[in-house]
Structure formats: C-alpha cells, structure tokens
Write a protein that holds these residues in place. Structure first.
Motif, PDB file in Angstrom:
ATOM      1  N   TYR A  28      -8.879   6.351  14.818  1.00 22.50           N
ATOM      2  CA  TYR A  28      -8.503   5.521  15.966  1.00 22.50           C
ATOM      3  C   TYR A  28      -9.660   5.427  16.969  1.00 22.50           C
ATOM      4  O   TYR A  28      -9.897   4.369  17.564  1.00 22.50           O
ATOM      5  CB  TYR A  28      -7.254   6.083  16.655  1.00 22.50           C
ATOM      6  N   ILE A  73      -5.134   9.534   7.788  1.00 20.66           N
ATOM      7  CA  ILE A  73      -5.531   8.870   9.033  1.00 20.66           C
ATOM      8  C   ILE A  73      -5.450   9.894  10.173  1.00 20.66           C
ATOM      9  O   ILE A  73      -4.461  10.602  10.304  1.00 20.66           O
ATOM     10  CB  ILE A  73      -4.596   7.674   9.339  1.00 20.66           C
ATOM     11  N   VAL A 124       8.815  16.962  -4.521  1.00 24.42           N
ATOM     12  CA  VAL A 124       7.642  17.681  -5.025  1.00 24.42           C
ATOM     13  C   VAL A 124       7.235  17.186  -6.411  1.00 24.42           C
ATOM     14  O   VAL A 124       6.054  16.948  -6.675  1.00 24.42           O
ATOM     15  CB  VAL A 124       7.892  19.207  -5.058  1.00 24.42           C
ATOM     16  N   ASN A 141       2.934   7.389   8.465  1.00 20.77           N
ATOM     17  CA  ASN A 141       1.728   8.217   8.375  1.00 20.77           C
ATOM     18  C   ASN A 141       0.710   7.841   9.446  1.00 20.77           C
ATOM     19  O   ASN A 141       0.187   8.708  10.147  1.00 20.77           O
ATOM     20  CB  ASN A 141       1.071   8.066   6.996  1.00 20.77           C
ATOM     21  N   ALA A 142       0.417   6.557   9.551  1.00 17.06           N
ATOM     22  CA  ALA A 142      -0.658   6.154  10.462  1.00 17.06           C
ATOM     23  C   ALA A 142      -0.242   6.309  11.921  1.00 17.06           C
ATOM     24  O   ALA A 142      -1.076   6.567  12.786  1.00 17.06           O
ATOM     25  CB  ALA A 142      -1.098   4.717  10.169  1.00 17.06           C
ATOM     26  N   LYS A 145      -0.265  16.494   9.223  1.00 16.64           N
ATOM     27  CA  LYS A 145       0.655  16.004  10.253  1.00 16.64           C
ATOM     28  C   LYS A 145       1.639  17.087  10.673  1.00 16.64           C
ATOM     29  O   LYS A 145       2.624  16.790  11.357  1.00 16.64           O
ATOM     30  CB  LYS A 145       1.443  14.801   9.717  1.00 16.64           C
ATOM     31  N   VAL A 181      -2.788  -1.421  11.444  1.00 19.10           N
ATOM     32  CA  VAL A 181      -1.906  -0.586  10.619  1.00 19.10           C
ATOM     33  C   VAL A 181      -0.774  -1.421  10.028  1.00 19.10           C
ATOM     34  O   VAL A 181      -0.491  -1.368   8.817  1.00 19.10           O
ATOM     35  CB  VAL A 181      -1.296   0.563  11.460  1.00 19.10           C
ATOM     36  N   THR A 217       5.532  12.677   5.575  1.00 23.77           N
ATOM     37  CA  THR A 217       6.449  13.711   6.050  1.00 23.77           C
ATOM     38  C   THR A 217       7.726  13.106   6.633  1.00 23.77           C
ATOM     39  O   THR A 217       8.829  13.582   6.350  1.00 23.77           O
ATOM     40  CB  THR A 217       5.760  14.588   7.106  1.00 23.77           C
ATOM     41  N   ASN A 230       6.026   4.208   4.600  1.00 17.90           N
ATOM     42  CA  ASN A 230       5.216   5.430   4.547  1.00 17.90           C
ATOM     43  C   ASN A 230       3.893   5.252   5.285  1.00 17.90           C
ATOM     44  O   ASN A 230       3.421   6.159   5.955  1.00 17.90           O
ATOM     45  CB  ASN A 230       4.882   5.800   3.093  1.00 17.90           C
ATOM     46  N   ARG A 231       3.291   4.076   5.145  1.00 16.50           N
ATOM     47  CA  ARG A 231       2.004   3.845   5.820  1.00 16.50           C
ATOM     48  C   ARG A 231       2.184   3.743   7.336  1.00 16.50           C
ATOM     49  O   ARG A 231       1.355   4.227   8.104  1.00 16.50           O
ATOM     50  CB  ARG A 231       1.326   2.605   5.228  1.00 16.50           C
ATOM     51  N   LEU A 232       3.281   3.115   7.756  1.00 20.08           N
ATOM     52  CA  LEU A 232       3.554   3.070   9.200  1.00 20.08           C
ATOM     53  C   LEU A 232       3.773   4.491   9.734  1.00 20.08           C
ATOM     54  O   LEU A 232       3.165   4.896  10.734  1.00 20.08           O
ATOM     55  CB  LEU A 232       4.810   2.234   9.478  1.00 20.08           C
ATOM     56  N   ARG A 253       2.763  -5.003  -3.797  1.00 22.11           N
ATOM     57  CA  ARG A 253       3.574  -4.380  -4.846  1.00 22.11           C
ATOM     58  C   ARG A 253       4.653  -5.336  -5.357  1.00 22.11           C
ATOM     59  O   ARG A 253       4.955  -5.362  -6.555  1.00 22.11           O
ATOM     60  CB  ARG A 253       4.163  -3.059  -4.323  1.00 22.11           C
ATOM     61  N   ALA A 287       6.456   1.769   0.484  1.00 18.15           N
ATOM     62  CA  ALA A 287       4.986   1.737   0.540  1.00 18.15           C
ATOM     63  C   ALA A 287       4.570   1.318   1.953  1.00 18.15           C
ATOM     64  O   ALA A 287       3.612   1.868   2.524  1.00 18.15           O
ATOM     65  CB  ALA A 287       4.436   0.758  -0.500  1.00 18.15           C
ATOM     66  N   SER A 324      -3.166   6.750   3.637  1.00 22.21           N
ATOM     67  CA  SER A 324      -2.669   6.735   5.017  1.00 22.21           C
ATOM     68  C   SER A 324      -2.352   8.140   5.523  1.00 22.21           C
ATOM     69  O   SER A 324      -2.371   8.376   6.731  1.00 22.21           O
ATOM     70  CB  SER A 324      -1.435   5.833   5.142  1.00 22.21           C
ATOM     71  N   ASN A 379       3.287   9.462  -1.581  1.00 24.15           N
ATOM     72  CA  ASN A 379       2.471   8.976  -0.465  1.00 24.15           C
ATOM     73  C   ASN A 379       2.302  10.006   0.653  1.00 24.15           C
ATOM     74  O   ASN A 379       1.753   9.673   1.704  1.00 24.15           O
ATOM     75  CB  ASN A 379       3.106   7.702   0.111  1.00 24.15           C
ATOM     76  N   ASN A 380       2.757  11.224   0.426  1.00 23.50           N
ATOM     77  CA  ASN A 380       2.605  12.301   1.417  1.00 23.50           C
ATOM     78  C   ASN A 380       3.098  11.903   2.796  1.00 23.50           C
ATOM     79  O   ASN A 380       2.423  12.140   3.807  1.00 23.50           O
ATOM     80  CB  ASN A 380       1.131  12.732   1.525  1.00 23.50           C
ATOM     81  N   VAL A 414       4.462  18.673   2.385  1.00 27.84           N
ATOM     82  CA  VAL A 414       4.293  17.232   2.219  1.00 27.84           C
ATOM     83  C   VAL A 414       2.924  16.780   2.726  1.00 27.84           C
ATOM     84  O   VAL A 414       2.220  16.010   2.065  1.00 27.84           O
ATOM     85  CB  VAL A 414       5.411  16.436   2.926  1.00 27.84           C
ATOM     86  N   ALA A 429       4.617   2.395  -6.857  1.00 24.35           N
ATOM     87  CA  ALA A 429       3.978   2.970  -5.668  1.00 24.35           C
ATOM     88  C   ALA A 429       2.483   3.189  -5.880  1.00 24.35           C
ATOM     89  O   ALA A 429       1.677   2.954  -4.981  1.00 24.35           O
ATOM     90  CB  ALA A 429       4.646   4.298  -5.305  1.00 24.35           C
ATOM     91  N   SER A 477       1.832   8.653  12.835  1.00 21.91           N
ATOM     92  CA  SER A 477       2.271  10.062  12.973  1.00 21.91           C
ATOM     93  C   SER A 477       3.684  10.158  13.536  1.00 21.91           C
ATOM     94  O   SER A 477       3.934  10.877  14.511  1.00 21.91           O
ATOM     95  CB  SER A 477       1.300  10.847  13.878  1.00 21.91           C
ATOM     96  N   VAL A 511       9.998  11.757   3.721  1.00 22.21           N
ATOM     97  CA  VAL A 511      10.509  12.807   2.841  1.00 22.21           C
ATOM     98  C   VAL A 511      11.593  13.601   3.560  1.00 22.21           C
ATOM     99  O   VAL A 511      12.660  13.890   2.985  1.00 22.21           O
ATOM    100  CB  VAL A 511       9.376  13.737   2.370  1.00 22.21           C
TER     101      VAL A 511
END
Lengths: 193, 193, 193, 193, 193, 193
Positions: free
Chosen positions: D143, D138, E110, E174-175, F114, D160, E85, E170-172, D171, E167, D135, E82-83, F110, E132, E177, E88
C-alpha cells in the motif's frame, strides 16, 4: 585458501561431547577414515543428535524389503529435489558404493526420470518424490502403483519414511549450511568391472 | 548389460554425414578421446547441428570478459535448475577442468547458493538463474547488481546469452533423452594440488 | 512522445556491420517494409546473429512435415507461456498471415486450450508447452500421444526443436527488453473472406 | 466452417429473458453494434447476471480516482496472468479505445513489466497482479508503494476490487469457455495520430 | 489488549449508511447476534456492497441442486487454497452448522483430500479447487467426472460460480485484511449427537 | 456411521507392543484422557516410534529460549503450508492451550501474516515457513532478521529444527493418512477470560 567452515554453527570440541556421542563419532571415523560433517554439526545438540541417528539407523541400516542401494536412491532423488548439497554429495557417494555403480548417483540427483533405472525403481522414485513435494496429494492410486511393481505394504512405509526423514535432514543441512566433506566427491567413482 | 542408447532418436552413421560435420566430430574425438553424445544426437539434422555449434562456440570458446570457468558455471547452474542430466554431467566435467577444482561442479549443480564461490560468482549465478527461470521479470536492478560486482555491459550480455543458449540446449537434451557419456563422470575429479 | 529504444543495448549502426549481416537486414527490409527489431538488437554480436538466424531458418523456413502455420503456433504458444512480448507480437503477426486467420494468434498466446484449434493442434501445443515448461518430465507417453495425432518422428523432433529455440529466443528478448516494432500489431488482422 | 458456440452452456433465447436483462442487452447492442458474448452467456442466470453487471458498473463505469483506461489496464494485466482469453480480448479492445493507444493492450496482456508504461502504472499493475496471484501476502509495504506513486486510499481500494472482480470473471469465462466475439480483435487498432 | 481493527479500511458509522444497507446489517445482527465484519468492511462502498450480497445470495441462499452444506464446502475448500482467514473462519462456522458436523470445516480447509467426505464430495471439491487454481485448464473431462458423480449441468455451473465468487471474496478479504469476528471460531463445534 | 480408520496402516494391538512404548502410550492417555492417533499409527515400528518421540521431546518439551507456545506456532504455521490435517488439528489444540488464546491456531494455520501476532512472531514464522518451503535459499539475511527481533543463535537453531521435524512429521501423517482424534477440535476453544 582457508577451508570453509563445516556449518554456520561452530562444531563443538570432541572432548566436550558426551561419551556415547564421542564414541559414535570415533566409530564412524574408524570405519570411513574421516568424520562426515553432519556428525560434528549436529553434535552441538546431543539429544537431537541421538534421536537423529537413531531414526537414521532404523530406516537406513536395518534389514528390510528395500535393499540398501534402493534406500540411498530415495535419499539422493529427494535431496536433489530439495537442492540439498550435503545430502546429494554424501549420500551420492554411499549410493555409488552400495549400488556398485559409479554413474547412478549423478543421474538420480539431477533427474531420476532419465536415469539408467529399472521401471521398478522409477516407480519407487515417483512415489518418493511425490512424498517430498506434495505429500498431501498422496492417494490410494499411488500405493497401488507401488504394489504393481512388487512393493509390499512395509516397503511402501519405508519409502514414505525415508523420504520424510530426508525432508527433515535436507532442511537442517540447508538452513545450517552443512558442507559436505571433500572425501565424498570421489568415493565410488571407479569404473565398473 | 546392454548399454542404453545415446538418445531417443538413433544416431546417424558417421559415413552418412556431410564432410564438415564428420570432420568436426573427428576433431572432438581427437581432442577428448571420445565423442560426446550430443554431437551424434544432433548430427541427425546437419543444418541444426551447424547452427547449434556455431552458437555454442561464439559464446563458450571466444575470448571475452568472462573466463571460461565462469561460463561453465553458468551452464552448470542453469542446467541444474532445468534438471538436464546431459548438460550437468558433461559441462560439470568441463567446469571441474577449467576451474581446476574437483568439487565445484557438484556444488553448483545442486545449489550454487551454498557453493564455495566468491560473492561475484554468486551474483553472476543469481542473474543467470533468474534468466533461466523468470526472464520476463529481469529489470534494471538486476543489471545494476551485476555491475556492482564488476561485470561490464558486454559481460552481462554474455551471462544472458549463455543462460538462454542452455535453456534451449537443456530442452533438446531432456526431450531427446540424450545420455551423457560415461567418460564425463570421472573427468577432473583428481584432488587439488 | 519519444519512441522507446528498441532494446536495452543500443543497436549498432548499419554501416558498421559486416556485409553479410547488412545484406540480410536489407533483404528483410525489402521483403517486409521494415526491419524487425530483433535483427538490429542481435547485430551487436555478428557471430551470434549468424548462428541465431541459421538456427531459425533451419527450423522455421525449410520444407518439412509441419506447415509453416503450425510452426508459428508453437512459437506463439510457448512465447505466451514465457511472457515474451517481442515474440508474441512479432510471431503473432506471422501466424495470422500464415494461417490466414486474424483471430488465432491472440487465442493461442493467451490460452491455446480454449483456442479455435483442431485436436491435432491442441495435442501439438500440449507437447510444445510441456517442453517449454517441464522438459525433464517429457516421456514416452508424450511422444505416443503426438503419434496418435498423426505426427511422425521427424515432426516430433521439430516440435521439440522449435519450442527449444524459442526458449532461448524468449529469454534473449525478455532480458534485453527487445521492443516489438509497431508494424506487427496490425498485420494480418483483416477479416477472413 | 461452423462458428464455435459462444460458451459451453447454451445461450438463452432473448425472448425468454426478463425485461430488464433484455433491455440491458439491447442497450449494449445499440451502443457497440454487437452483443458481447458474456452478456448472453451469463443471462442463463438472471439474478447472477444482474449482480455481475451491477458490480462491474460500480467499479468500471462510475467516476473515481482511477481513469477508465487505468481500470482497463488492471483488467487486462490480471486477465493475462489468469490466461483468460475472453477478458484479454474483450477488455484489450476497450483498453485500446480508452487509452487511445493501439499497442498497449497486447503489451500489458503479455508482460506489463516491459510495456510502454509510466512508473505510476507499473506500480499499479505490480499491486494488482499481486492481488491476483498471492493476495494473502499483500502487506503495508504494498500500500505504501502505491501511495508513493500518488494513489489515494480510495484508489487502492479500486485496484484491489477490480483485480478481485476479474479473478471471478476470469474463472467464469475460463470454466464456461466463453468465446470472445470476433469484433473485439480489431477494435481500436487504428494507428495513433 | 486493544481489539485489532476489523479491516485495513475504517468501517463507516451505521448512521451514515443508506437505509437499505443499514437494514440488511440490522437483519443479520438480529439473526446471528453479531454483525460479521465483512458487512461493515464492504459498507464503505454501498453499490459494491449491494452487488456483492446480491451475488452471494443468488449463489448461496437460493434453492438448487447443491445442498447448502455442499455450497459451504466449496467456499471453505477454495478459501483454504487462497489462504483467506476471514472466509475460512466465517464460512467454516456456517459449514459446521449446515452439515451438522463439528469436524468437517477444519478438515476441508486444510486438505479436503483427507477429509471424511463421500467420493461425490471429493469430486466436487477437485473441480472447485481446479477452478480456483487453474481455471484455464478446465476441460470436458472435468465436467464429465462431475457428471459421473451425479451432478447436473446446473450443478456444475453452481460449483464454478461459487468457486469464482470466492476467488473474488478471498482477494477482497485478504487485501483489505478483514478480520473474522471472534464469535465464528466456536460456532457449531458442539459434539455430534 | 462407522468411524474412519486412524490411518492407512492398521494400528498394532497395545498388548503386542514393547513395554516402553505401551508405557509411553499409557502415560499420554493418563495425561490427556485419550491417545492421540499418531502414537498408535507410529507404534507399528517401535524403533522409529522411539526416535520420533525422542526427537519431538528434545525440541518441543525441553526448556529453552522459545516459549512452548512459540514452538507450537511454528508447528501450526508450517503444517498449514504442508496441508497436514493431523498436525494442524492436533497442534492447533496444543497451541490454543499453551498460548491461552482460542483464536490463534486457526489464524496461524490459514495465514500467519494476517494473524493477531506481534512483529517478533511474524518474523519467526517468516523464517520457519521459508525453511519449510525453500530451505535451500535460507541465507545470512534471514538469520540477521531473526536476530533483529531478539532471537539468539540457539533460538534460530530451534526454529530451523522444529520446522524441519514437522517437514518430516507432516509427510508421515499425510502419506499414512493419520486422522486427528475428534477430541482435538474443541480443546482450548473456551473464551479468553
């Protein structure tokens, strides 16, 4: 057929290089009979050239707990993992010569786990490849396993540092497309006595 | 030093083998001057031996749109990706001979993207390596890219089938620890004329 | 709605096929009531067809240490890992029938670790999936673990060879987009007695 | 043979549950003829149960731009990627019913790229699987590709959010080893009219 | 310089929101002095907003076996993997405050393996990160390892559920932004007493 | 609470170090107010120390096409990818100072995709992260994309060389467990004017 270039970046003219670098290149030419392309490729940046070979010599040429053949095993195994043609071919040649073994380099480059190696050397390469691939997961147990195979703390430092130096070196050679000299391919392949 | 065994499973005695298999082995001995270990390792199971070499010959030896050197390139590139020492070393030798090029096998085994190859051959190996690594994502675009480089539908079939055959072969050689014969390492390494 | 094609490559006409292949196809039609698409898809290349099914029969149909249901478990688990729709659906049907268990195939295809399996079968699939995914790391310990669960050396060979055969088969079916016949989906799903 | 437990954690007794949860479970029993195990497994924690199903209903049951079958495709494809047996089996059943298609769930679970799907649905699942797997990568282009296939901004949000909800759900089911009810396997598999 | 938007989707106007959501946002504004962007971003969908924060509060705010700092460690470690931002940065701030430790959040984000953590907390994060990344491989041994470090069954549930919730989260983030508020970066960084 | 050690290997006593190294350390102490632990950790090996910092200074401190902030962005992004706590924390501080931006380091560490970055900087980091992760696949197109964003050939060399140097540096810091000094965490976090 035209020879492919030695690298994506044009090599500087020898006469344009600082004296110390031209001398280093002359010395390796004298010793090996040809100039490995990494010397010409990196000479474009004299300060980086000096630092690179100072680092290289500190780890690969000085006396120490690891034999020179062992150090080259680390280079070849980790360069295989990083798919670096220059380092596998050039250091494969050096490994064959230093180990006096014409088979070992190809075996270590493709899959050290199946190579004709003593358990001590498989343990050394397990550690080195872990540094190459997932250094953030190196833990006490990895060091203990090395120690169990007779490696000292200073030997362990050397394994780490050589794997790390070639993590850099492989990325330079890959991204700059440094081409191994034709001479390397056949070196050290004579049959064992 | 004792020679390591040819495989994790002991090779059968030649005299215990069915006639057709003993004859096939004698023929390869006659032609190459030695018996590649894969013949001895797989002879433990005669029916599987027959099917394996029938498949191999159908894809690697018959006339067709791909040259024999091109077929060996596919074998060496995908065997490199699968870290199969036996196949990289043995087919590396055959590739050097068929391509009349002493450098190509090591280049293709480590990283075909940086090898001295024509764009047509890079496209062929892009496709083959995708079959080896992520065949479930092969799509129309991949076939179109091959076509753009002059490959026919039947050529594309061959690329797929060779990559698939060595997906099998690499796993057999890896899991059985089949050791490449010493003879392969030096074959075809004489300098280009 | 038009039925999608059986594969990216058009199937040959039955009347154009060599007799032995046409007979094999007739026999499977007789036995199953339909012709699984892999037969038609591979018949385009008679020699490869013969080798493929000779290999398949040697591993999947002959008497041996592994039960037929166990062999199909290996096929379904490794085909799941390789995301091969044809093999998961077709061999899932065969597994349900051979294991007389309507639930097992879906469980094994998605995640054998959570399937209703005996420890012996989980160990077998751990090994098979390792052959499918990272055969270059198979080592003595993996064989010892199999032995601890009662598998003989010949059983271990079979696990390797079946996982390897379907490494090939999955890549053929994926890259050729071989479509599973509609009949497979419902086979063997009747409730347990 | 004893039935395996529904989950690693014991299910609470119905009589010990808060009224609203017992009623929700009774309602699903009434509607489906059995209680899907996820209801019993999560009832151990009433507040989490309430939040989970509130989220689920908001995304899966409300009117909206995506059809209910499309929503279930997203669930099955991403649950396949996450190797979640519970969600693949349970939502595979619901997908077959909502799409009135007995084949689609197995195809989408193993490899949606080779499933009998319209390009619009492949684009939707490309996006959903990217949310499931990477993700953080993305970007606008993803989009735009959705938009090109007729999805609105609100539809994209739904793709999403459903992929994200099942990232959680997969999970939970994996780590708690929630077992799919036997009833799901056969639901919706009757032949298309 | 214009401030970048809080998310790919425009935030709704506060006055257009349902009362309960506007009140929740007012309460967090009152408590923190600013409104974390995730509240505004998710408010576009009131039902999902309510379910999300109900889930969040059930896992992160209620009394239980894990301290609040421990829960935030799980959030930060898995969000790093899950990177993400947003998570974190925002939960890093909360972790610093709850652990009264200005260094811990950056370390855990990290590479928790090298962080200044007790063995109990490394074991907790080994488990959480496995949920995760590869929840389908969670097995009895993982739970036993947690237990060996003093975690109860209910604690283990919490570790799973928090890793699973993020999980999703993070996807929400990330996707969509979702951008972390500037305020978070400096919170809790004052030197330890 | 005892302070954790600066590294797995004990730091040498300052008085035991060669003069040039002791002077370098005194100079950095003078300038920064503390001695970053990497200086003490690497001083155990004077020749390697000299080569390391010579390389570092050649790439990070000399005038050139990339601004100093841009160079630090490359360090932070690739060190994040390699999960190197020392380099993310120490160079994150330097990046905040050089970019006069208190938010940028955490964002880049991270997920640079983004982060609040200009397209030129995202292109630079796409290239650098590809060198860090898959340098063997760097190709002409990657260089062309850099050029399209205004980077010269020498700038591209710098991006490669910095990513390569920190591939080494990250592995040293990870495998030796070099601990970032507490001072770094708060540096450069003051609000933008």
């Amino acid at each position: 057929m035209t020879k492919p270039p030695i690298s994506r970046y044009p090599a500087p003219e020898l006469r344009d290089l600082p004296d110390d670098i031209r001398e280093r290149i002359a010395a390796v030419m004298e010793k090996s009979g040809f100039v490995p392309n990494v010397f010409l490729a990196l000479a474009r940046r004299p300060d980086e050239f000096r630092a690179f070979f100072a680092y290289h010599d500190a780890l690969m040429e000085k006396p120490g707990g690891l034999s020179k053949a062992e150090r080259e095993m680390i280079v070849v195994a980790t360069s295989g993992v990083n798919n670096c043609t220059y380092c596998v071919v050039a250091h494969g040649a050096i490994l064959r010569i230093r180990a006096k073994n014409p088979l070992i380099a190809d075996q270590v480059a493709v899959n050290y786990r199946k190579a004709d190696l003593a358990p001590r050397h498989k343990a050394m390469l397990d550690f080195a490849v872990k540094v190459a691939e997932r250094s953030h997961t190196i833990e006490d147990k990895d060091y203990e396993e090395l120690k169990r195979h007779g490696f000292s703390d200073d030997d362990a430092w050397d394994v780490v540092a050589i794997a790390a130096l070639f993590a850099m070196s492989n990325r330079l050679a890959n991204a700059f497309s440094i081409r191994p000299n034709d001479e390397f391919y056949l070196m050290g392949r004579e049959t064992r006595g």
